[in-house]
Design a protein around this motif. Sequence first.
Motif, PDB file in Angstrom:
ATOM      1  N   VAL A  37       0.782  -1.162  -0.069  1.00 52.41           N
ATOM      2  CA  VAL A  37      -0.158  -0.111   0.097  1.00 52.41           C
ATOM      3  C   VAL A  37       0.953   1.146  -0.084  1.00 52.41           C
ATOM      4  N   CYS A  38       0.707   2.323  -0.934  1.00 53.24           N
ATOM      5  CA  CYS A  38       1.478   3.352  -1.073  1.00 53.24           C
ATOM      6  C   CYS A  38       1.389   4.045   0.240  1.00 53.24           C
ATOM      7  N   GLY A  39       2.645   4.440   0.911  1.00 54.34           N
ATOM      8  CA  GLY A  39       2.935   5.129   1.947  1.00 54.34           C
ATOM      9  C   GLY A  39       2.344   6.499   1.794  1.00 54.34           C
ATOM     10  N   ALA A  40       2.412   7.146   0.568  1.00 53.72           N
ATOM     11  CA  ALA A  40       1.912   8.568   0.331  1.00 53.72           C
ATOM     12  C   ALA A  40       0.564   8.928   0.036  1.00 53.72           C
TER      13      ALA A  40
ATOM     14  N   PRO B 274       1.763   3.572  -8.892  1.00 51.91           N
ATOM     15  CA  PRO B 274       1.060   3.549 -10.146  1.00 51.91           C
ATOM     16  C   PRO B 274       0.501   5.010 -10.148  1.00 51.91           C
ATOM     17  N   VAL B 275       0.054   5.466  -8.783  1.00 49.71           N
ATOM     18  CA  VAL B 275      -0.814   6.816  -9.091  1.00 49.71           C
ATOM     19  C   VAL B 275       0.029   8.133  -8.858  1.00 49.71           C
TER      20      VAL B 275
ATOM     21  N   PRO C  37      -3.369   0.763  -3.043  1.00 53.52           N
ATOM     22  CA  PRO C  37      -2.749  -0.687  -2.946  1.00 53.52           C
ATOM     23  C   PRO C  37      -2.158  -1.110  -4.458  1.00 53.52           C
ATOM     24  N   PHE C  38      -1.037  -1.634  -4.382  1.00 50.96           N
ATOM     25  CA  PHE C  38      -0.893  -2.135  -5.606  1.00 50.96           C
ATOM     26  C   PHE C  38       0.291  -3.325  -5.797  1.00 50.96           C
TER      27      PHE C  38
END
Length: 125
Positions: free
Chosen positions: A72-75, A91-92, A79-80
């Motif tokens: 899960v992106c920390g920023a 990716p976002v 989730p990816f």
Amino acid sequence: MHELSLIESMLSIVREEREKHGMKRVIRVKVVNGALSGAVSDALSFGWECMTQEGDLKGVVLEVLDAPLKVVCGACGKPFTPEDAHYMPCPVCGEILGHDIESGRELYIDEIEADTEDCAAPEGD
Ligand SMILES: [Zn+2]
């Protein structure tokens, strides 16, 4: 080799389960190996083969299922599933560092396949 001690503990789990469920003969063991577990699937397979050459678990087949890494992106919280465990751009938002790892560290026995039936030949002449 790190994997050998892992295999030893897997073998003792298999023995415990066999005892618990009254399995006649263990045929196959399925293990889930996460991308970040630290164990190399090929090394697990190879080590397993070496350690089941003889003894009570002789010939038991090991099947290693590679579990993908999920983060899960920390920023931004997206989730990816990164393709590369060493370089994981979101990716976002493109953030590379600080992601939370959801899965990928696991290493566990998923399934033990065994004969529970009596293999005795049918009576008669
Ligand atoms: Zn992000």
